[in-house]
Design a protein around this motif. Structure first.
Motif, PDB file in Angstrom:
ATOM      1  N   THR A  85     -16.204 -13.370   9.555  1.00  0.00           N
ATOM      2  CA  THR A  85     -16.613 -13.652   8.007  1.00  0.00           C
ATOM      3  C   THR A  85     -15.273 -13.664   7.213  1.00  0.00           C
ATOM      4  O   THR A  85     -15.087 -14.312   6.562  1.00  0.00           O
ATOM      5  CB  THR A  85     -17.634 -12.630   7.557  1.00  0.00           C
ATOM      6  N   LYS A  86     -14.247 -12.564   7.526  1.00  0.00           N
ATOM      7  CA  LYS A  86     -13.057 -12.462   6.987  1.00  0.00           C
ATOM      8  C   LYS A  86     -12.091 -13.741   7.207  1.00  0.00           C
ATOM      9  O   LYS A  86     -11.325 -13.840   6.291  1.00  0.00           O
ATOM     10  CB  LYS A  86     -12.378 -11.137   7.194  1.00  0.00           C
ATOM     11  N   VAL A  87     -11.836 -14.130   8.519  1.00  0.00           N
ATOM     12  CA  VAL A  87     -11.108 -14.897   8.850  1.00  0.00           C
ATOM     13  C   VAL A  87     -11.667 -16.510   8.696  1.00  0.00           C
ATOM     14  O   VAL A  87     -10.995 -17.235   9.191  1.00  0.00           O
ATOM     15  CB  VAL A  87     -10.249 -14.680  10.210  1.00  0.00           C
ATOM     16  N   ALA A  88     -12.911 -16.559   8.280  1.00  0.00           N
ATOM     17  CA  ALA A  88     -13.301 -17.914   8.116  1.00  0.00           C
ATOM     18  C   ALA A  88     -12.590 -19.003   7.886  1.00  0.00           C
ATOM     19  O   ALA A  88     -12.631 -20.346   8.470  1.00  0.00           O
ATOM     20  CB  ALA A  88     -14.845 -18.185   7.666  1.00  0.00           C
ATOM     21  N   GLU A  89     -11.827 -19.003   6.878  1.00  0.00           N
ATOM     22  CA  GLU A  89     -11.149 -19.891   6.150  1.00  0.00           C
ATOM     23  C   GLU A  89      -9.737 -20.006   6.634  1.00  0.00           C
ATOM     24  O   GLU A  89      -9.193 -20.793   6.263  1.00  0.00           O
ATOM     25  CB  GLU A  89     -11.130 -19.860   4.604  1.00  0.00           C
ATOM     26  N   ARG A  90      -9.210 -18.935   7.172  1.00  0.00           N
ATOM     27  CA  ARG A  90      -7.944 -18.874   7.893  1.00  0.00           C
ATOM     28  C   ARG A  90      -7.743 -19.877   8.982  1.00  0.00           C
ATOM     29  O   ARG A  90      -8.501 -19.848  10.027  1.00  0.00           O
ATOM     30  CB  ARG A  90      -7.458 -17.599   8.000  1.00  0.00           C
ATOM     31  N   GLY A  93      -3.138 -17.328  12.767  1.00  0.00           N
ATOM     32  CA  GLY A  93      -2.290 -16.115  12.122  1.00  0.00           C
ATOM     33  C   GLY A  93      -3.082 -14.974  11.929  1.00  0.00           C
ATOM     34  O   GLY A  93      -2.705 -14.654  10.847  1.00  0.00           O
ATOM     35  N   TYR A  94      -3.707 -14.635  12.649  1.00  0.00           N
ATOM     36  CA  TYR A  94      -4.645 -13.383  12.270  1.00  0.00           C
ATOM     37  C   TYR A  94      -4.091 -12.326  12.557  1.00  0.00           C
ATOM     38  O   TYR A  94      -4.661 -11.283  12.024  1.00  0.00           O
ATOM     39  CB  TYR A  94      -5.990 -13.639  13.196  1.00  0.00           C
ATOM     40  N   THR A  95      -2.910 -12.148  13.256  1.00  0.00           N
ATOM     41  CA  THR A  95      -2.434 -10.805  13.497  1.00  0.00           C
ATOM     42  C   THR A  95      -1.061 -10.860  12.833  1.00  0.00           C
ATOM     43  O   THR A  95      -0.395 -11.709  12.553  1.00  0.00           O
ATOM     44  CB  THR A  95      -2.255 -10.367  14.786  1.00  0.00           C
ATOM     45  N   ALA A 111       6.137  -0.876  17.589  1.00  0.00           N
ATOM     46  CA  ALA A 111       5.486  -2.002  16.697  1.00  0.00           C
ATOM     47  C   ALA A 111       4.002  -1.695  16.186  1.00  0.00           C
ATOM     48  O   ALA A 111       3.365  -0.873  16.843  1.00  0.00           O
ATOM     49  CB  ALA A 111       5.477  -3.353  17.034  1.00  0.00           C
ATOM     50  N   MET A 112       3.726  -2.008  14.996  1.00  0.00           N
ATOM     51  CA  MET A 112       2.345  -1.913  14.804  1.00  0.00           C
ATOM     52  C   MET A 112       1.761  -3.393  14.654  1.00  0.00           C
ATOM     53  O   MET A 112       2.416  -4.175  13.950  1.00  0.00           O
ATOM     54  CB  MET A 112       2.416  -1.306  13.369  1.00  0.00           C
ATOM     55  N   ILE A 113       0.532  -3.428  15.375  1.00  0.00           N
ATOM     56  CA  ILE A 113       0.056  -4.948  15.172  1.00  0.00           C
ATOM     57  C   ILE A 113      -1.238  -4.688  14.518  1.00  0.00           C
ATOM     58  O   ILE A 113      -2.094  -3.483  14.682  1.00  0.00           O
ATOM     59  CB  ILE A 113      -0.141  -5.630  16.692  1.00  0.00           C
ATOM     60  N   GLU A 114      -1.907  -5.448  13.564  1.00  0.00           N
ATOM     61  CA  GLU A 114      -2.748  -5.251  12.549  1.00  0.00           C
ATOM     62  C   GLU A 114      -3.635  -6.678  12.372  1.00  0.00           C
ATOM     63  O   GLU A 114      -2.570  -7.488  12.310  1.00  0.00           O
ATOM     64  CB  GLU A 114      -2.406  -4.542  11.286  1.00  0.00           C
ATOM     65  N   LEU A 115      -4.572  -6.546  11.981  1.00  0.00           N
ATOM     66  CA  LEU A 115      -5.314  -7.897  11.798  1.00  0.00           C
ATOM     67  C   LEU A 115      -4.974  -8.087  10.220  1.00  0.00           C
ATOM     68  O   LEU A 115      -5.029  -7.168   9.436  1.00  0.00           O
ATOM     69  CB  LEU A 115      -6.966  -7.695  11.758  1.00  0.00           C
ATOM     70  N   VAL A 116      -4.613  -9.248   9.837  1.00  0.00           N
ATOM     71  CA  VAL A 116      -3.956  -9.664   8.415  1.00  0.00           C
ATOM     72  C   VAL A 116      -4.990  -9.353   7.329  1.00  0.00           C
ATOM     73  O   VAL A 116      -4.439  -8.991   6.402  1.00  0.00           O
ATOM     74  CB  VAL A 116      -3.483 -11.258   8.564  1.00  0.00           C
ATOM     75  N   ASP A 117      -6.120  -9.965   7.726  1.00  0.00           N
ATOM     76  CA  ASP A 117      -7.055  -9.974   6.284  1.00  0.00           C
ATOM     77  C   ASP A 117      -7.734  -8.355   6.160  1.00  0.00           C
ATOM     78  O   ASP A 117      -8.260  -8.350   5.227  1.00  0.00           O
ATOM     79  CB  ASP A 117      -8.296 -10.746   6.696  1.00  0.00           C
ATOM     80  N   PHE A 118      -7.444  -7.512   6.945  1.00  0.00           N
ATOM     81  CA  PHE A 118      -7.850  -6.184   6.859  1.00  0.00           C
ATOM     82  C   PHE A 118      -6.849  -5.261   6.289  1.00  0.00           C
ATOM     83  O   PHE A 118      -7.164  -4.025   6.263  1.00  0.00           O
ATOM     84  CB  PHE A 118      -8.386  -5.537   8.005  1.00  0.00           C
ATOM     85  N   ASN A 119      -5.751  -5.550   5.659  1.00  0.00           N
ATOM     86  CA  ASN A 119      -4.716  -4.778   5.155  1.00  0.00           C
ATOM     87  C   ASN A 119      -4.988  -4.928   3.646  1.00  0.00           C
ATOM     88  O   ASN A 119      -4.686  -5.897   3.003  1.00  0.00           O
ATOM     89  CB  ASN A 119      -3.258  -5.098   5.474  1.00  0.00           C
ATOM     90  N   TYR A 122      -1.806  -5.903   1.209  1.00  0.00           N
ATOM     91  CA  TYR A 122      -1.294  -7.191   1.077  1.00  0.00           C
ATOM     92  C   TYR A 122      -2.405  -8.177   0.397  1.00  0.00           C
ATOM     93  O   TYR A 122      -2.098  -9.334  -0.260  1.00  0.00           O
ATOM     94  CB  TYR A 122      -0.837  -7.896   2.444  1.00  0.00           C
ATOM     95  N   THR A 123      -3.591  -8.185   0.929  1.00  0.00           N
ATOM     96  CA  THR A 123      -4.663  -8.952   0.577  1.00  0.00           C
ATOM     97  C   THR A 123      -5.003  -8.812  -0.903  1.00  0.00           C
ATOM     98  O   THR A 123      -5.608  -9.903  -1.671  1.00  0.00           O
ATOM     99  CB  THR A 123      -6.086  -8.792   1.325  1.00  0.00           C
ATOM    100  N   ASN A 124      -4.917  -7.491  -1.530  1.00  0.00           N
ATOM    101  CA  ASN A 124      -5.534  -7.477  -3.041  1.00  0.00           C
ATOM    102  C   ASN A 124      -4.476  -8.207  -3.735  1.00  0.00           C
ATOM    103  O   ASN A 124      -4.757  -9.089  -4.792  1.00  0.00           O
ATOM    104  CB  ASN A 124      -5.302  -5.975  -3.459  1.00  0.00           C
ATOM    105  N   GLY A 125      -3.310  -8.049  -3.604  1.00  0.00           N
ATOM    106  CA  GLY A 125      -2.116  -8.639  -4.462  1.00  0.00           C
ATOM    107  C   GLY A 125      -2.255 -10.273  -4.194  1.00  0.00           C
ATOM    108  O   GLY A 125      -2.150 -11.061  -5.097  1.00  0.00           O
ATOM    109  N   LYS A 126      -2.657 -10.830  -3.097  1.00  0.00           N
ATOM    110  CA  LYS A 126      -2.591 -12.242  -2.992  1.00  0.00           C
ATOM    111  C   LYS A 126      -3.826 -12.691  -3.457  1.00  0.00           C
ATOM    112  O   LYS A 126      -3.921 -13.942  -4.050  1.00  0.00           O
ATOM    113  CB  LYS A 126      -2.679 -12.669  -1.301  1.00  0.00           C
TER     114      LYS A 126
END
Length: 166
Positions: A85-90, A93-95, A111-119, A122-126
């Motif tokens: 549901t979070k990456v539906a419109e992306r 580049g999910y990670t 390294a740290m690998i993370e799901l982009v939409d769950f940070n 970054y997401t609040n600012g964008k």
């Protein structure tokens, strides 16, 4: 010779590598962020991004395909529920991979690998900035604006500018 061999074997046999990537993918899906070596993170990105793309279509076939890669009912339900549901419109580049320095014992690159939409940082600012902006195209470059109504609005804007100067 290894001509055209693009897979990183990670110093493991095939079954061991598949088990490693499966466990890393399950940990990434459940925790949304994991710390590992840079080579494993890059290999994991190639493993998990097609699964996230498949999760956008919630069909029985795509769920069974994801289960064959993950072998965890909880991870598959999280993948098709929260993550899809979070990456539906992306469009990809999910990670995100962020280098964190070298490990103390053997100086391996970590390294740290993370799901982009769950940070949330970054997401609040964008989200705040993208909702305020109007979408522009290359041709318009923002120059095309709505024309003011005849007479009144053009005159009032000049009057407002004059009052602000005084």
């Amino acid at each position: 010779m290894r001509h055209g061999d693009k897979i990183n074997n990670l110093g493991r046999k095939t079954a061991h590598r598949h088990a490693l990537l499966m466990n890393l993918a399950i940990a990434l899906i459940e925790n949304k962020r994991i710390f590992t070596t840079l080579a494993k993170a890059k290999a994991l990105r190639l493993y998990v991004e097609p699964l996230i793309t498949k999760s956008k279509q919630d069909t029985t076939h795509s769920r069974r395909t994801a289960f064959s890669y993950l072998r965890s009912k909880e991870a598959v339900s999280t993948l098709f529920g929260d993550i899809a549901t979070k990456v539906a419109e992306r469009n990809g580049g999910y990670t995100r991979i962020i280098k964190t320095g070298n490990r103390q014992g053997d100086a391996a690159e970590m390294a740290m690998i993370e799901l982009v939409d769950f940070n949330e940082i970054y997401t609040n600012g964008k989200k705040g900035s993208t909702t305020a902006k109007a979408k522009t195209t290359r041709r318009s470059r923002g120059a095309k604006k709505t024309a003011p109504a005849k007479g009144a609005s053009a005159d009032t804007s000049s009057v407002e500018e004059a009052t602000e100067e005084n």
